[in-house]
Design an enzyme around this catalytic site. Structure first.
Site, PDB file in Angstrom:
ATOM      1  CB  CYS A   1      40.955  62.669  29.927  1.00 56.01           C
ATOM      2  SG  CYS A   1      39.320  62.142  30.913  1.00 56.01           S
TER       3      CYS A   1
ATOM      4  CB  ALA B   1      67.363  28.523  48.203  1.00 56.65           C
TER       5      ALA B   1
ATOM      6  CG  HIS C   1      38.962  60.676  35.685  1.00 55.69           C
ATOM      7  ND1 HIS C   1      39.460  60.508  34.395  1.00 55.69           N
ATOM      8  CD2 HIS C   1      38.436  58.836  35.359  1.00 55.69           C
ATOM      9  CE1 HIS C   1      39.557  59.360  33.791  1.00 55.69           C
ATOM     10  NE2 HIS C   1      38.899  58.424  34.860  1.00 55.69           N
TER      11      HIS C   1
ATOM     12  NE  ARG D   1      53.649  38.745  46.568  1.00 57.04           N
ATOM     13  CZ  ARG D   1      53.308  37.590  46.783  1.00 57.04           C
ATOM     14  NH1 ARG D   1      52.302  37.287  47.935  1.00 57.04           N
ATOM     15  NH2 ARG D   1      54.443  36.376  47.488  1.00 57.04           N
TER      16      ARG D   1
ATOM     17  CB  ALA E   1      72.927  22.749  49.274  1.00 53.07           C
TER      18      ALA E   1
ATOM     19  CD  GLU F   1      57.209  37.930  45.354  1.00 48.56           C
ATOM     20  OE1 GLU F   1      57.339  36.580  46.883  1.00 48.56           O
ATOM     21  OE2 GLU F   1      56.021  38.383  45.367  1.00 48.56           O
TER      22      GLU F   1
ATOM     23  N   GLY G   1      61.818  32.540  40.393  1.00 48.87           N
ATOM     24  CA  GLY G   1      63.341  32.217  40.698  1.00 48.87           C
ATOM     25  C   GLY G   1      64.917  32.744  39.912  1.00 48.87           C
TER      26      GLY G   1
ATOM     27  CD  GLU H   1      41.625  65.630  36.094  1.00 42.25           C
ATOM     28  OE1 GLU H   1      42.094  65.679  34.728  1.00 42.25           O
ATOM     29  OE2 GLU H   1      40.736  64.993  37.063  1.00 42.25           O
TER      30      GLU H   1
END
Length: 370
Positions: free
Chosen positions: A77, A164, A52, A186, A166, A300, A302, A54
């Site tokens: 912690c 998008a 960690h 991401r 058609a 991510e 439709g 620390e």
């Protein structure tokens, strides 16, 4: 005017950000150790299972930690996990004063690290720059206080709100710079969540590609922590030949009924969730993912699945990229949210950040909760 405590805490916050892409499912934490006005040790948490912040700072400080002041962005912690408790490490090193940015949000452990330090006659001060420290770990905080991960929904459109043509043609509405920016989001997420439609239509890998990360264009893909890829596929439409399964990194398939017909790669797992009106119950999905320690999810997908998340009140932030293009009325809309029939039903957003990414504009908006 900034004081010394705030100055050193800002340094600790900067250190913590070095773990932005790597600490999941652990929080991002930084630590600075100061003795007689000199910085003698610095460290941050790099990866779950490793030291960690620390511990790393104490290792650099060595004997100079005795009598020193430690600045740490999150309460040390106090319990044994995959590593020993940091509060005890600070005690054993002889640190005289600990200044923390925020308390641990987990109600089962919050305050216990502070109590342990005080019982060892160490002076404790805090919180200092609490809001800035909280911004390091919004998903970790939400999961520990609400039992749900933080969800960021990514959408991309033309200026007239179209995603998008058609015909379904959509690659690419936004610029290469915007797509690199998406890679950074991401990479910081514990998991990417999408739907079967998106995976099949785009034959998407949904992985992090080191060469496209803004922070390091030369990153080696083999060294990058790949987020878990979670695909909602209740109709069992996915097949192992899709590019999604060519990247050897964890995948979770969300099902309402488990299937055993396909031979999936070893890194694929199926989770069964409750049904709601014939679809996956998204609240159950989120609750199960939170139990697995997932803090931040990158949605991510439709327009229908995105709309379902908005309708369920599960989206915390909208990250919207808008390209300087017009696609006309016949093109497909941005998001399809069921149940909105009056202006009073509209989902309200607070715009927290607007900036130009390449030729596009990126909005980061907080979603108002009912």
């Amino acid at each position: 005017m900034i004081n010394n405590h705030e100055y050193y805490m800002q340094l600790a916050i900067k250190l913590a950000r070095n773990g932005l892409y790597s600490t999941s499912p652990n929080p991002r934490v930084g630590c600075v150790i100061v003795n007689n006005g000199d910085i003698v040790g610095q460290g941050y948490h790099i990866k779950a299972g490793q030291g960690h912040a620390e511990v790393n700072a104490l290792a650099e400080a060595g004997a100079q930690a005795r009598g020193a002041t430690a600045y740490v962005t999150l309460e040390p912690c106090s319990h044994h996990g995959r590593t020993p408790p940091c509060a005890q490490a600070l005690i054993d090193a002889g640190v005289a004063h600990v200044i923390y940015g925020m308390q641990d949000p987990n109600p089962l452990v919050s305050g216990r690290g502070i109590e342990r330090l005080i019982n060892a006659d160490i002076r404790v001060t805090g919180p200092v720059l609490e809001q800035a420290c909280r911004q390091l770990n919004p998903g970790f905080i939400k999961r520990n206080t609400q039992g749900l991960p933080l969800v960021r929904c990514k959408l991309a459109s033309s200026l007239d709100g179209k995603t998008a043509m058609a015909s379904g043609e959509s690659q690419w509405i936004t610029s290469a710079e915007a797509r690199r920016d998406v890679q950074a989001f991401r990479a910081r997420s514990c998991a990417i969540i999408s739907g079967a439609d998106t995976v099949i239509t785009d034959n998407a890998r949904l992985n992090v590609r080191g060469a496209e990360l803004n922070s390091d264009s030369s990153a080696d893909d083999a060294k990058i922590r790949q987020p878990i890829r979670i695909i909602i596929d209740t109709k069992q439409r996915l097949t192992p030949d899709l590019l999604l399964f060519s990247v050897e990194a964890p995948i979770i398939l969300i099902r309402t009924e488990l299937e055993n017909d396909q031979q999936w790669p070893h890194f694929v797992e199926q989770i069964q969730v409750k049904q709601s009106k014939g679809f996956a119950d998204l609240h159950d999905v989120m609750a199960q993912l939170a139990k697995r320690g997932l803090n931040e999810l990158w949605l991510e997908c439709g327009r229908r699945l995105a709309g379902a998340f908005f309708a369920a009140g599960l989206v915390d932030e909208l990250v919207l990229y808008q390209a300087p293009k017009l696609l006309s009325d016949e093109a497909q809309g941005l998001v399809q949210i069921p149940g909105l029939s009056a202006l009073s039903d509209a989902i309200s957003l607070t715009i927290n950040d607007v900036r130009k990414i390449g030729c596009d504009v990126r909005f980061i908006c907080q979603v108002a909760k009912a």
